[in-house]
Design a protein around this motif. Sequence first.
Motif, PDB file in Angstrom:
ATOM      1  N   PRO A 143      24.570-169.136  33.979  1.00 44.06           N
ATOM      2  CA  PRO A 143      25.937-168.600  34.067  1.00 44.06           C
ATOM      3  C   PRO A 143      26.050-167.508  35.126  1.00 44.06           C
ATOM      4  CG  PRO A 143      24.804-167.636  32.204  1.00 44.06           C
ATOM      5  CD  PRO A 143      23.843-168.630  32.803  1.00 44.06           C
ATOM      6  N   THR A 144      25.862-167.885  36.362  1.00 47.82           N
ATOM      7  CA  THR A 144      25.879-166.926  37.462  1.00 47.82           C
ATOM      8  C   THR A 144      26.385-167.613  38.712  1.00 47.82           C
ATOM      9  OG1 THR A 144      24.549-165.255  38.604  1.00 47.82           O
ATOM     10  CG2 THR A 144      23.500-167.398  38.203  1.00 47.82           C
ATOM     11  N   GLY A 145      26.431-166.855  39.818  1.00 49.00           N
ATOM     12  CA  GLY A 145      26.887-167.409  41.079  1.00 49.00           C
ATOM     13  C   GLY A 145      25.779-168.108  41.847  1.00 49.00           C
ATOM     14  N   HIS A 146      25.971-168.217  43.159  1.00 45.04           N
ATOM     15  CA  HIS A 146      25.168-169.111  43.985  1.00 45.04           C
ATOM     16  C   HIS A 146      23.782-168.566  44.340  1.00 45.04           C
ATOM     17  CE1 HIS A 146      24.444-172.367  46.706  1.00 45.04           C
ATOM     18  NE2 HIS A 146      24.457-171.639  47.785  1.00 45.04           N
ATOM     19  N   TRP A 147      23.511-167.298  44.061  1.00 45.28           N
ATOM     20  CA  TRP A 147      22.214-166.719  44.435  1.00 45.28           C
ATOM     21  C   TRP A 147      21.501-166.186  43.192  1.00 45.28           C
ATOM     22  CZ3 TRP A 147      26.474-166.430  47.624  1.00 45.28           C
ATOM     23  CH2 TRP A 147      26.311-166.989  48.899  1.00 45.28           C
ATOM     24  N   PRO A 148      21.039-167.077  42.293  1.00 46.09           N
ATOM     25  CA  PRO A 148      20.427-166.626  41.039  1.00 46.09           C
ATOM     26  C   PRO A 148      19.111-165.889  41.242  1.00 46.09           C
ATOM     27  CG  PRO A 148      20.065-168.973  41.328  1.00 46.09           C
ATOM     28  CD  PRO A 148      21.021-168.549  42.410  1.00 46.09           C
ATOM     29  N   MET A 149      18.432-166.126  42.349  1.00 45.91           N
ATOM     30  CA  MET A 149      17.178-165.406  42.597  1.00 45.91           C
ATOM     31  C   MET A 149      17.419-163.916  42.803  1.00 45.91           C
ATOM     32  SD  MET A 149      18.616-166.881  45.330  1.00 45.91           S
ATOM     33  CE  MET A 149      17.866-168.503  45.337  1.00 45.91           C
ATOM     34  N   LEU A 150      18.681-163.531  43.056  1.00 47.27           N
ATOM     35  CA  LEU A 150      19.036-162.117  43.175  1.00 47.27           C
ATOM     36  C   LEU A 150      19.868-161.623  41.995  1.00 47.27           C
ATOM     37  CD1 LEU A 150      19.948-161.947  46.976  1.00 47.27           C
ATOM     38  CD2 LEU A 150      17.826-161.229  45.878  1.00 47.27           C
ATOM     39  N   SER A 151      20.656-162.498  41.379  1.00 42.86           N
ATOM     40  CA  SER A 151      21.508-162.065  40.266  1.00 42.86           C
ATOM     41  C   SER A 151      20.799-162.143  38.920  1.00 42.86           C
ATOM     42  CB  SER A 151      22.790-162.912  40.227  1.00 42.86           C
ATOM     43  OG  SER A 151      22.493-164.282  40.025  1.00 42.86           O
ATOM     44  N   CYS A 152      19.898-163.107  38.736  1.00 41.35           N
ATOM     45  CA  CYS A 152      19.174-163.236  37.462  1.00 41.35           C
ATOM     46  C   CYS A 152      17.801-163.860  37.705  1.00 41.35           C
ATOM     47  CB  CYS A 152      19.984-164.044  36.453  1.00 41.35           C
ATOM     48  SG  CYS A 152      20.469-165.697  37.022  1.00 41.35           S
ATOM     49  N   PRO A 153      16.933-163.177  38.439  1.00 40.08           N
ATOM     50  CA  PRO A 153      15.648-163.771  38.824  1.00 40.08           C
ATOM     51  C   PRO A 153      14.756-164.149  37.648  1.00 40.08           C
ATOM     52  CG  PRO A 153      15.692-161.415  39.325  1.00 40.08           C
ATOM     53  CD  PRO A 153      17.091-161.807  38.984  1.00 40.08           C
ATOM     54  N   SER A 154      14.761-163.359  36.574  1.00 39.14           N
ATOM     55  CA  SER A 154      13.920-163.685  35.420  1.00 39.14           C
ATOM     56  C   SER A 154      14.421-164.941  34.715  1.00 39.14           C
ATOM     57  CB  SER A 154      13.880-162.518  34.441  1.00 39.14           C
ATOM     58  OG  SER A 154      13.208-161.413  35.002  1.00 39.14           O
ATOM     59  N   GLY A 202      29.420-169.475  48.948  1.00 38.05           N
ATOM     60  CA  GLY A 202      29.121-169.673  47.530  1.00 38.05           C
ATOM     61  C   GLY A 202      29.594-168.482  46.729  1.00 38.05           C
ATOM     62  N   SER A 203      29.698-168.666  45.433  1.00 32.32           N
ATOM     63  CA  SER A 203      30.165-167.588  44.576  1.00 32.32           C
ATOM     64  C   SER A 203      29.153-166.440  44.538  1.00 32.32           C
ATOM     65  CB  SER A 203      30.388-168.116  43.156  1.00 32.32           C
ATOM     66  OG  SER A 203      30.617-167.049  42.261  1.00 32.32           O
ATOM     67  N   THR A 204      29.663-165.228  44.692  1.00 30.52           N
ATOM     68  CA  THR A 204      28.811-164.042  44.593  1.00 30.52           C
ATOM     69  C   THR A 204      28.832-163.462  43.184  1.00 30.52           C
ATOM     70  OG1 THR A 204      30.639-162.650  45.369  1.00 30.52           O
ATOM     71  CG2 THR A 204      29.093-163.470  47.033  1.00 30.52           C
ATOM     72  N   ALA A 205      29.369-164.211  42.219  1.00 32.69           N
ATOM     73  CA  ALA A 205      29.406-163.736  40.835  1.00 32.69           C
ATOM     74  C   ALA A 205      28.004-163.392  40.355  1.00 32.69           C
ATOM     75  CB  ALA A 205      30.020-164.801  39.932  1.00 32.69           C
ATOM     76  N   GLY A 206      27.900-162.272  39.662  1.00 33.37           N
ATOM     77  CA  GLY A 206      26.612-161.843  39.122  1.00 33.37           C
ATOM     78  C   GLY A 206      25.823-160.937  40.034  1.00 33.37           C
ATOM     79  N   LEU A 207      26.193-160.890  41.303  1.00 32.62           N
ATOM     80  CA  LEU A 207      25.475-160.027  42.241  1.00 32.62           C
ATOM     81  C   LEU A 207      25.999-158.600  42.136  1.00 32.62           C
ATOM     82  CD1 LEU A 207      25.277-162.154  45.536  1.00 32.62           C
ATOM     83  CD2 LEU A 207      23.440-161.700  43.901  1.00 32.62           C
ATOM     84  N   SER A 208      25.097-157.664  41.890  1.00 31.58           N
ATOM     85  CA  SER A 208      25.481-156.257  41.918  1.00 31.58           C
ATOM     86  C   SER A 208      25.750-155.853  43.364  1.00 31.58           C
ATOM     87  CB  SER A 208      24.360-155.398  41.339  1.00 31.58           C
ATOM     88  OG  SER A 208      23.200-155.485  42.167  1.00 31.58           O
ATOM     89  N   VAL A 209      26.339-154.682  43.542  1.00 30.64           N
ATOM     90  CA  VAL A 209      26.558-154.172  44.894  1.00 30.64           C
ATOM     91  C   VAL A 209      25.225-154.073  45.627  1.00 30.64           C
ATOM     92  CG1 VAL A 209      27.341-152.182  46.229  1.00 30.64           C
ATOM     93  CG2 VAL A 209      28.651-152.931  44.219  1.00 30.64           C
ATOM     94  N   TRP A 210      24.213-153.614  44.904  1.00 29.14           N
ATOM     95  CA  TRP A 210      22.885-153.489  45.518  1.00 29.14           C
ATOM     96  C   TRP A 210      22.335-154.844  45.921  1.00 29.14           C
ATOM     97  CZ3 TRP A 210      18.205-155.547  43.951  1.00 29.14           C
ATOM     98  CH2 TRP A 210      17.072-155.073  44.630  1.00 29.14           C
ATOM     99  N   ALA A 211      22.501-155.855  45.045  1.00 23.64           N
ATOM    100  CA  ALA A 211      21.966-157.189  45.337  1.00 23.64           C
ATOM    101  C   ALA A 211      22.685-157.816  46.522  1.00 23.64           C
ATOM    102  CB  ALA A 211      22.088-158.084  44.113  1.00 23.64           C
ATOM    103  N   LEU A 212      24.005-157.596  46.622  1.00 21.22           N
ATOM    104  CA  LEU A 212      24.751-158.141  47.755  1.00 21.22           C
ATOM    105  C   LEU A 212      24.311-157.469  49.048  1.00 21.22           C
ATOM    106  CD1 LEU A 212      26.929-160.123  48.610  1.00 21.22           C
ATOM    107  CD2 LEU A 212      28.636-158.333  48.207  1.00 21.22           C
TER     108      LEU A 212
END
Length: 516
Positions: free
Chosen positions: A232-243, A152-162
């Motif tokens: 507007p994010t990648g496949h893991w929104p609970m890590l890229s934009c949880p709020s 899945g797309s990792t868009a939106g994930l910071s280095v820390w989140a990845l």
Amino acid sequence: MTVFIMVAGVFTGAGVWQETTARLTEAGGEVHAVPLTGVDAGHPAASGPVGLETHIADVIAVIDAVGPAPGREIVLVGHDYGIHPVLGAADRRPQHVARVVYLDCGMPQNGVPALAAVPDRALRAQLSDSDHSDALEGELAPPSGDEWRRWGSTAGLSVWALERLTALAAPQPLGTLLQPLRLTGAAAAVPATGVLCTRNGVGVDLLQQRVDLGDPAMAPLTDPRVTFFELPTGHWPMLSCPSALADVLLLAATGEGRRLRPADAAATPVHLRPFPLEVREVPRDRKGHVDLYVPDAKGPLPAVVLVHGGPVPAGGRPTPRDWPTLVGHARLAAAEGVIGVTLDHRLHDVGDFENAAADVTAAVELVRSDPRVDADRIALWFFSSGGLLSADWLRHPPAWLRCLAASYPILAPPSNWGLSGSRFHPVRAVTRAGALPVVLLRAGRETPEVAATVEAFVTAAEDRGTHLELVDVPNGHHGFETRDPSDETRLALRHAMRSVVNRLTGGGRTVSVSRV
């Protein structure tokens, strides 16, 4: 009170929901992140092989523990693979579930294993051919780093989140992917919400297009009880934009969200609206899956072969070669003194690009063999996701291919299509296009996901000195011919067609970059 029961996707367990859970709890919700057998550390070990039914039982256990109570509504949230145990549980406890939320996932069907939803085609083929009796005892190692993009797309994930995603990852029991999902149909009565992560390739407008094309699989999504949201994010929104994810889940629980228009609604679907230019009718000559629009002129004549996008449902009518946009372009080509060609190909699913490519090749051979056609002067023009089919011709352009054009094309495959390692990658292929001229019509209001592939293509083409002409439609959306029938669109269409025809009827190829 709303009770959220959350089920994580492949390789991820309950811990991935931490930030989203905190936000939902602050808003007054009750949240249970389901620990999955064989995935979550500390969960009791299974007495035998772990399969999909094991995880369905995990979800049912939480539903039963919560129990029905006045004023409490259970919302099941399934991310990625997690939608399979969620649906299995909802099918067995439909009276206890107020809503099912599909978080960036497909629509599982009865009798189909979760393996069918795995985007990595090579892995699907490998596991499909394996000995299932042995595989049920095995595990699939989790990805790390850039390998996550295959899932899945990792868009939106910071280095820390990845890094955190990798740290939280656990092996996935193979039985959970191989065991078919069994549904009685009871879950179909439960209201549903889809949360689409648009950087992973799918948005609400794309779903509406599929409905308008007559895809029967999409009809249930037009039920008024089904709603949609986009992130507007990648496949893991609970890590890229949880709020933001939590806010959407709170709205979903109340039945909010966008709804799809049924295919038989009064409004004319975008793809069937009139072509914006008045072009003279030209007799159609139908040959197999190809239609030729031949001008009244002495031949043999050059030809412009128009390649539609998709996926297009197999039973949809009219088929693409009769759509106003394709017919309009073919007649416009004929008005410029060359033969316009429309065709149908078998891009009925994202797994059909091999078939579609073969159909396009066959169509080109059929066109070139026609005595009315100058076989040494052919242009190929690709639309939307048909742009991925341009890769073969960019990589090895034959001498008779005098120009390649593309309108609002997708020029690199979305992560969730499972094509990232395939040959259908024009951004990579254009580096070998040599002196082949390319005319690219670019929509100024393109979706960010598609626009990113176009910009990557332009950069690669410019770096290699490709003869690239950009024709911009600043206020145009994807499918601007029928969606934005403005003077701006009409001027761009005429200019682009004349550019293509000039390359068919003019001299040799040159190397430059120009913009209009």
